[in-house]
Scaffold this active site. Structure first.
Site, PDB file in Angstrom:
ATOM      1  N   ARG A  69       0.836  -1.201   0.000  1.00 48.57           N
ATOM      2  CA  ARG A  69       0.000   0.000   0.000  1.00 48.57           C
ATOM      3  C   ARG A  69       0.879   1.261   0.000  1.00 48.57           C
ATOM      4  NH1 ARG A  69      -5.381   0.240   0.746  1.00 48.57           N
ATOM      5  NH2 ARG A  69      -5.773  -1.853   1.474  1.00 48.57           N
ATOM      6  N   MET A  94     -11.758   4.253  -4.565  1.00 49.57           N
ATOM      7  CA  MET A  94     -12.043   3.159  -3.639  1.00 49.57           C
ATOM      8  C   MET A  94     -10.758   2.511  -3.115  1.00 49.57           C
ATOM      9  SD  MET A  94     -15.220   3.562  -3.560  1.00 49.57           S
ATOM     10  CE  MET A  94     -15.963   2.145  -2.761  1.00 49.57           C
ATOM     11  N   ILE A  96      -8.134   2.546   0.464  1.00 47.61           N
ATOM     12  CA  ILE A  96      -7.784   3.048   1.798  1.00 47.61           C
ATOM     13  C   ILE A  96      -6.426   3.721   1.691  1.00 47.61           C
ATOM     14  CG2 ILE A  96      -7.159   2.345   4.138  1.00 47.61           C
ATOM     15  CD1 ILE A  96      -9.311   0.162   3.903  1.00 47.61           C
ATOM     16  N   HIS A 113     -18.718  10.709   0.831  1.00 47.52           N
ATOM     17  CA  HIS A 113     -19.019   9.371   1.343  1.00 47.52           C
ATOM     18  C   HIS A 113     -20.536   9.175   1.313  1.00 47.52           C
ATOM     19  CE1 HIS A 113     -18.402   5.684   3.579  1.00 47.52           C
ATOM     20  NE2 HIS A 113     -19.436   6.026   4.319  1.00 47.52           N
ATOM     21  N   THR A 176     -27.691  11.356  -6.597  1.00 50.06           N
ATOM     22  CA  THR A 176     -28.153  12.628  -7.185  1.00 50.06           C
ATOM     23  C   THR A 176     -27.867  13.786  -6.230  1.00 50.06           C
ATOM     24  OG1 THR A 176     -30.389  12.402  -6.315  1.00 50.06           O
ATOM     25  CG2 THR A 176     -30.004  11.523  -8.520  1.00 50.06           C
TER      26      THR A 176
HETATM   27  C1  GAR Z   1     -20.324   7.559  -4.767  1.00 50.02           C
HETATM   28  O1  GAR Z   1     -21.579   7.182  -4.268  1.00 50.02           O
HETATM   29  C2  GAR Z   1     -19.379   7.871  -3.622  1.00 50.02           C
HETATM   30  O2  GAR Z   1     -20.012   8.488  -2.539  1.00 50.02           O
HETATM   31  C3  GAR Z   1     -18.898   6.489  -3.266  1.00 50.02           C
HETATM   32  O3  GAR Z   1     -18.741   5.828  -4.474  1.00 50.02           O
HETATM   33  C4  GAR Z   1     -19.634   6.370  -5.443  1.00 50.02           C
HETATM   34  C5  GAR Z   1     -18.828   6.798  -6.646  1.00 50.02           C
HETATM   35  O4  GAR Z   1     -19.636   7.208  -7.701  1.00 50.02           O
HETATM   36  N1  GAR Z   1     -17.693   6.570  -2.526  1.00 50.02           N
HETATM   37  C6  GAR Z   1     -17.352   5.698  -1.576  1.00 50.02           C
HETATM   38  O5  GAR Z   1     -18.038   4.744  -1.289  1.00 50.02           O
HETATM   39  C7  GAR Z   1     -16.036   6.001  -0.908  1.00 50.02           C
HETATM   40  N2  GAR Z   1     -15.830   5.096   0.172  1.00 50.02           N
HETATM   41  P1  GAR Z   1     -19.016   8.025  -8.913  1.00 50.02           P
HETATM   42  O6  GAR Z   1     -17.768   7.264  -9.376  1.00 50.02           O
HETATM   43  O7  GAR Z   1     -20.079   7.993  -9.952  1.00 50.02           O
HETATM   44  O8  GAR Z   1     -18.701   9.402  -8.434  1.00 50.02           O
END
Ligand code: GAR
Length: 194
Positions: A69, A94, A96, A113, A176
């Protein structure tokens, strides 16, 4: 001119919402800021293709090629810093993050989040909210600290959990709202930067 760098792993719809807000609200003229680059840890992230089609600078750094990491985060920092970021925006990134990475961008690192933090940090937020019987769910924009999904909150949006909701229907309703609050929070944060 200040630089925003956005990190994605997938669809990149939050990234696109920020890029479109920057255009429509003329952030370059009004806030002296531009989205300098979009970087993904996945080559097949659909958001990457969208950013390329917009003529934006993009880069890919596949985490699978690294032994640890720490090694990946060190390489990622080098890639990000090529674009001299004043603000680093996590948009569905995504991964850590290591403490070293978070410390390097301290005070200029934001995340969205898909829950009403401090409820449901981590993954599977929507199913967990449904399983807990929550009547409301939502999204949070926050500053990133070493404590996963626990940094100072900049913005939140609330949506109802409806009878018959699945994780997917709830996620779509929350998303949204993310598209509304994330660009607003980024612009507000930029106004507060020196
Ligand atoms: C979003 O819902 C964001 O909040 C979530 O992933 C999605 C990404 O959508 N993030 C996490 O879960 C972070 N831990 P996107 O690629 O269409 O913006």
């Amino acid at each position: 001119m200040k630089n925003i760098v956005i990190l994605i792993s997938g669809a990149g719809s939050n990234m696109a919402a920020i890029v479109q807000a920057a255009r429509q609200e003329q952030w370059a003229q009004r806030l002296n800021v531009r989205v300098a680059a979009v970087i993904s840890n996945k080559a097949d992230a659909t958001g990457l293709a969208w950013a390329q089609a917009q003529g934006m600078a993009t880069a890919v750094l596949n985490h699978q090629g690294f032994a640890s990491r720490e090694a990946f985060d060190t390489a990622l920092m080098a890639e990000i810093d090529r674009f001299a970021p004043d603000l680093l925006v996590l948009a569905g990134f995504m991964r850590i993050l290591t403490p070293g990475f978070v410390a390097h961008y301290a005070g200029r690192l934001l995340n969205v989040h898909p829950s009403l933090l401090p409820a449901f940090p981590g993954l599977n937020t929507h199913q967990r909210a449904i399983d807990a019987g929550c009547q409301f769910a939502g999204a949070t924009v926050h500053q990133v600290t070493a404590d996963l999904d626990h940094g100072p909150i900049l913005a939140q949006a609330v949506v109802p959990v409806l009878t018959g909701d699945t994780a997917d229907t709830l996620a779509a309703r929350v998303l949204t709202q993310e598209h509304i609050i994330y660009p607003l929070a980024v612009a507000e944060f930029l106004r507060g930067l020196p």
